[in-house]
Design a protein around this motif. Structure first.
Motif, PDB file in Angstrom:
ATOM      1  N   ASN A 149      -8.231  10.571   4.286  1.00  0.00           N
ATOM      2  CA  ASN A 149      -8.569   9.496   3.466  1.00  0.00           C
ATOM      3  C   ASN A 149      -7.682   8.506   3.040  1.00  0.00           C
ATOM      4  OD1 ASN A 149     -10.497   8.698   1.518  1.00  0.00           O
ATOM      5  ND2 ASN A 149      -9.737   9.985  -0.135  1.00  0.00           N
ATOM      6  N   GLU A 150      -6.296   8.868   2.829  1.00  0.00           N
ATOM      7  CA  GLU A 150      -5.336   7.923   2.459  1.00  0.00           C
ATOM      8  C   GLU A 150      -5.317   6.867   3.769  1.00  0.00           C
ATOM      9  OE1 GLU A 150      -5.040   8.623  -0.725  1.00  0.00           O
ATOM     10  OE2 GLU A 150      -2.947   7.921  -0.426  1.00  0.00           O
ATOM     11  N   VAL A 194     -13.778  11.357  -4.600  1.00  0.00           N
ATOM     12  CA  VAL A 194     -12.597  11.041  -3.750  1.00  0.00           C
ATOM     13  C   VAL A 194     -11.531  12.209  -3.976  1.00  0.00           C
ATOM     14  CG1 VAL A 194     -10.465   9.477  -4.190  1.00  0.00           C
ATOM     15  CG2 VAL A 194     -12.823   8.485  -4.451  1.00  0.00           C
ATOM     16  N   ASN A 195     -11.172  12.874  -2.812  1.00  0.00           N
ATOM     17  CA  ASN A 195     -10.266  13.793  -2.848  1.00  0.00           C
ATOM     18  C   ASN A 195     -10.860  15.149  -3.412  1.00  0.00           C
ATOM     19  OD1 ASN A 195      -8.611  12.369  -1.294  1.00  0.00           O
ATOM     20  ND2 ASN A 195      -7.690  11.463  -3.158  1.00  0.00           N
ATOM     21  N   PHE A 211       1.006  -1.232  -0.030  1.00  0.00           N
ATOM     22  CA  PHE A 211      -0.071  -0.099  -0.054  1.00  0.00           C
ATOM     23  C   PHE A 211       0.808   1.171  -0.144  1.00  0.00           C
ATOM     24  CE2 PHE A 211      -2.304   3.491   1.989  1.00  0.00           C
ATOM     25  CZ  PHE A 211      -3.309   3.525   1.516  1.00  0.00           C
ATOM     26  N   LEU A 212       0.348   2.288  -0.680  1.00  0.00           N
ATOM     27  CA  LEU A 212       0.993   3.529  -0.903  1.00  0.00           C
ATOM     28  C   LEU A 212       0.193   4.540  -0.302  1.00  0.00           C
ATOM     29  CD1 LEU A 212       3.444   5.462  -1.387  1.00  0.00           C
ATOM     30  CD2 LEU A 212       2.641   5.594  -3.706  1.00  0.00           C
ATOM     31  N   ALA A 213       0.529   5.301   0.725  1.00  0.00           N
ATOM     32  CA  ALA A 213      -0.413   6.628   1.106  1.00  0.00           C
ATOM     33  C   ALA A 213       0.195   7.449   0.320  1.00  0.00           C
ATOM     34  CB  ALA A 213      -0.354   6.605   2.597  1.00  0.00           C
ATOM     35  N   PHE A 214      -0.320   8.220  -0.662  1.00  0.00           N
ATOM     36  CA  PHE A 214       0.512   9.174  -1.511  1.00  0.00           C
ATOM     37  C   PHE A 214       0.703  10.582  -0.712  1.00  0.00           C
ATOM     38  CE2 PHE A 214      -1.259   6.164  -4.544  1.00  0.00           C
ATOM     39  CZ  PHE A 214      -0.766   6.476  -5.740  1.00  0.00           C
ATOM     40  N   PRO A 224      -2.462  12.744  -3.191  1.00  0.00           N
ATOM     41  CA  PRO A 224      -3.443  12.012  -3.639  1.00  0.00           C
ATOM     42  C   PRO A 224      -4.176  12.550  -4.647  1.00  0.00           C
ATOM     43  CG  PRO A 224      -3.546  12.154  -1.288  1.00  0.00           C
ATOM     44  CD  PRO A 224      -2.560  13.345  -1.491  1.00  0.00           C
ATOM     45  N   SER A 225      -4.565  11.941  -5.791  1.00  0.00           N
ATOM     46  CA  SER A 225      -5.196  12.544  -6.744  1.00  0.00           C
ATOM     47  C   SER A 225      -6.465  12.564  -6.664  1.00  0.00           C
ATOM     48  CB  SER A 225      -5.132  11.561  -8.184  1.00  0.00           C
ATOM     49  OG  SER A 225      -3.894  11.045  -8.803  1.00  0.00           O
ATOM     50  N   GLN A 240      -8.070   4.532   3.796  1.00  0.00           N
ATOM     51  CA  GLN A 240      -8.055   3.314   2.728  1.00  0.00           C
ATOM     52  C   GLN A 240      -6.959   2.498   3.306  1.00  0.00           C
ATOM     53  OE1 GLN A 240      -7.091   5.092  -1.229  1.00  0.00           O
ATOM     54  NE2 GLN A 240      -8.013   6.844  -0.468  1.00  0.00           N
TER      55      GLN A 240
END
Lengths: 257, 455
Positions: A154-155, A142-143, A83-86, A89-90, A158
């Motif tokens: 939100n990241e 989303v975002n 998992f990557l928490a950006f 985030p887009s 997820q």
């Protein structure tokens, strides 16, 4: 076997080498912080692990619990537990958080098995409560139009929903005020345990007051130049990264123009 | 619950009534079929037929048909559909419920009225009318004649409007009297059934002062492989302070040639919203004329189209601001795959004296393949002062970073693509303030993706 193991990784983008022989092993159950100055390649490492198509891997390997993941597509890596928490985030216009997460959870079920909607929402609401997120969040795109703090929360939501084996948190503290930082840290800490290995990428020591790492690594010019315990973070906070200038010289020409 | 078009394929192979004697529609207007219609209506039909014959066939050199595949408009094969037998009727009726809660429902197949679910008693008592055209033109002749095809088709399809008028016999008449609000939607089905069948769906909706009504029309094929021709008209008359929502759910099979002409007239302080969902058809053309005739009138022109294979969707619009202080907002979004083609030609016209107009026109194309083609021709013609107008058309691909974000969450590529496309279209669909219909439309779009072969 039970670790995310990076060996002698070399990565370039547009013929510029950014990661230059990086090795790191993160056993499940541990939190490893990677700290370093801007341009040291921290975020590149995060994206490469996840399989971003822009980067070219020229050498090295990444094994997740013994399996080479560099050969896998980004979605396969994710389903296998990465998992990557950006950092940024887009925004996905028109796709609600509920639908987005449902698709992600559904993708992890065996072929032909349908997600049980009531269980899904029960779990979603539980995790949202943990992160002090209002229920109305689920119906927002989303975002889209989220504040910095909302995006980072939100990241972590997820992360909590998808329960990966290894998570890379890329600058999860950036753009957060102190209250939001505490909420996010609380969320991460609650997920801490023997089944999760974490790479925590950060520029500042601040986050590490709230998420105490097991190990701290200093990344400069695409390599880990020093590793130590949590006290290393305090030292970095005090002295900055300047002392690693000499290291930079040893490595040679700067990786980033 | 949603699109069950495909289902009928399996059950309808019982007896194919191939041999029938109806002459092609091009051989002339209906004879015996129209016998029970009043003389004035039959006169109009004859005049319309003469008009149809006198008007030239569309040509790509004409601006209203620029970029259109006019070759697709060969009408020689189409015939009136044969009478449906009991089995066929039953099967179609079984598939003719899309919304659970409706105020009333009419179901047509090949121009034949299969069933009518009447309005509830309280609405009937208050004077709401929902009936087939042929009854309306007898029982409410004045009202009907005042509004029936009152707006000439000026966006290219005058010839097809004439053909429609020459042939139309079945269709829907809706009248909502002053101050009556019809809370639940009215649902109408038009099915194409026979091989090469031609249908002429019609709705005339008149909402009197301060009334409110929502109508959804479903256009569906009973068979996946049968060609057909639909030449429809939907005219909406929105009286002072009234509010009308009209939803067209066009889901013909991909062998159908479809031309739909709309005229919406919005009076003072009234609001007309139309949402057109275009999923089916080989060539599907939609002409929409929105006339804002009274101060404070508002018109929302919304459309989404999802085209694949060699499907072509061709939209032509006119937002005609006749009175001052009027607002119109057009938002069309198209998602194109394979070799699909989309054309948009739209004009905002602000008539002299229509000062303080707000008019917007936005077209967005999402190209999902290299071979898909979108042509947009937005236009403005402003003859008044103090107006706020904007128009813009863009074409683009899926944003790579958005895609990566979804993939990074373990969502497989085809699902990720579908989510992004739905998200793109939702901005339009969510403008409709009617959750049950919004859900239905989302379901129809989803079904369209499900029926695509997986990449």
């Amino acid at each position: 076997m039970n670790k995310l193991s990076i060996t002698n990784l070399r990565v370039s983008i547009a013929d510029q080498e950014i990661i230059r022989g990086l090795s790191l092993a993160v056993p499940k159950g541990e939190i490893h912080a990677i700290m370093g100055p801007n341009g040291s390649g921290k975020s590149t490492l995060a994206k490469v692990l996840t399989g971003h198509p822009d980067y070219k891997i020229t050498a090295g390997e990444v094994l997740m619990d013994g399996e080479n993941i560099l050969a896998l597509a980004p979605d396969e890596r994710a389903r296998k537990g990465l998992f990557l928490a950006f950092q940024y985030p887009s925004e996905i216009p028109g796709v609600t958080i509920a639908n987005f997460l449902r698709a992600a959870v559904q993708a992890r079920l065996p072929e032909g098995e349908e997600l049980e909607a009531t269980d899904y929402y029960a779990k979603l609401y539980e995790k949202m409560d943990l992160l002090e997120m209002d229920r109305s969040f689920t119906s927002r795109s989303v975002n889209e139009g989220f504040s910095g703090g909302e995006k980072k929360r939100n990241e972590i939501l997820q992360l909590a929903m998808l329960q990966p084996k290894y998570a890379v948190l890329d600058e999860t503290d950036s753009g957060l005020d102190i209250d939001a930082l505490k909420v996010v840290a609380h969320g991460v800490n609650s997920l801490r345990g023997p089944n999760l290995g974490v790479i925590l990428i950060t520029h500042y020591q601040r986050l590490l007051d709230y998420i105490i790492p097991d190990h701290v690594h200093v990344m400069v010019q695409g390599r880990i130049v020093r590793s130590g315990g949590k006290e290393l973070a305090l030292e970095l906070e005090e002295k900055g990264y300047e002392s690693y200038e000499t290291v930079k010289d040893e490595i040679g020409e700067p990786a980033m123009a | 619950m949603t699109n069950q078009t495909a289902v009928l394929d399996e059950v309808m192979e019982l007896e194919s009534p191939l041999a029938h004697s109806e002459p092609a529609i091009l051989s002339g207007p209906p004879g015996a079929r129209g016998a029970e219609l009043p003389a004035w209506f039959r006169d109009q039909q004859r005049t319309a037929w003469a008009t149809f014959e006198s008007l030239p066939f569309p040509n790509r050199k004409d601006q209203p048909w620029r970029f259109s595949s006019v070759d697709a408009l060969d009408l020689s094969r189409y015939v009136p559909g044969p009478r449906l037998n009991e089995t066929e009727r039953t099967k179609i009726l079984d598939h003719s419920i899309a919304l659970d809660a409706v105020a009333g429902r009419l179901i047509f197949a090949d121009e034949q009225l299969l069933r009518r679910d009447p309005l509830p008693e309280p609405l009937l008592k208050r004077g709401v009318l929902l009936m087939p055209l042929e009854r309306a033109l007898l029982e409410h002749e004045d009202l009907f004649r005042r509004h029936f095809m009152a707006q000439p088709a000026t966006l290219g399809s005058a010839k097809f409007a004439a053909l429609h008028q020459a042939w139309v016999t079945s269709g829907t008449f809706v009248y909502v009297p002053r101050g009556v609000e019809v809370e639940l939607p009215i649902e109408i089905f038009h099915w194409l059934h026979g091989e090469n069948a031609a249908v002429f769906p019609h709705i005339l909706l008149i909402a009197d002062e301060l009334s409110k009504v929502t109508v959804i029309e479903h256009f569906r094929s009973a068979h996946r492989e049968r060609a057909g021709f639909a030449c429809g008209v939907n005219d909406l008359v929105v009286g002072q302070g009234a509010k009308v929502n009209y939803i067209c759910a066009q889901n013909w099979n991909d062998k159908v040639l479809s031309i739909q002409m709309n005229a919406t007239t919005v009076s003072r302080e009234a609001s007309g919203l139309s949402l057109n969902v275009h999923l089916g058809g080989a060539y599907s053309r939609f002409e929409s004329l929105s006339r804002l005739t009274g101060e404070g009138a508002r018109s929302d022109l919304l459309a989404v189209a999802v085209t694949d294979g060699t499907q072509e969707f061709d939209a032509r619009t006119l937002q005609d601001h006749i009175s001052p202080h009027t607002t119109s907002d057009l938002l069309y979004k198209n998602a194109l795959t394979d070799r699909a083609r989309n054309t948009f030609g739209g004009l905002i016209r602000v008539e002299p004296h229509a000062h303080f107009t707000d008019a917007y026109q936005t077209v967005r194309n999402l190209l999902l393949s290299d071979d898909a083609e979108a042509n947009s021709m937005p236009g403005l013609e402003i003859l008044a002062d103090n107006v706020k107008c904007s128009h813009g058309a863009t074409s683009g691909q899926i944003n790579e970073e958005e895609m990566f974000y979804l993939l990074a969450r373990g969502i497989p590529l085809p699902v990720a693509k579908q989510l992004l496309v739905s998200g793109f279209l939702n901005e339009v669909v969510d403008r409709l303030d009617h959750p049950a219909i919004t859900d239905l439309v989302h379901g129809l779009i989803e079904d369209k993706f499900q029926h695509r072969p997986r990449e």
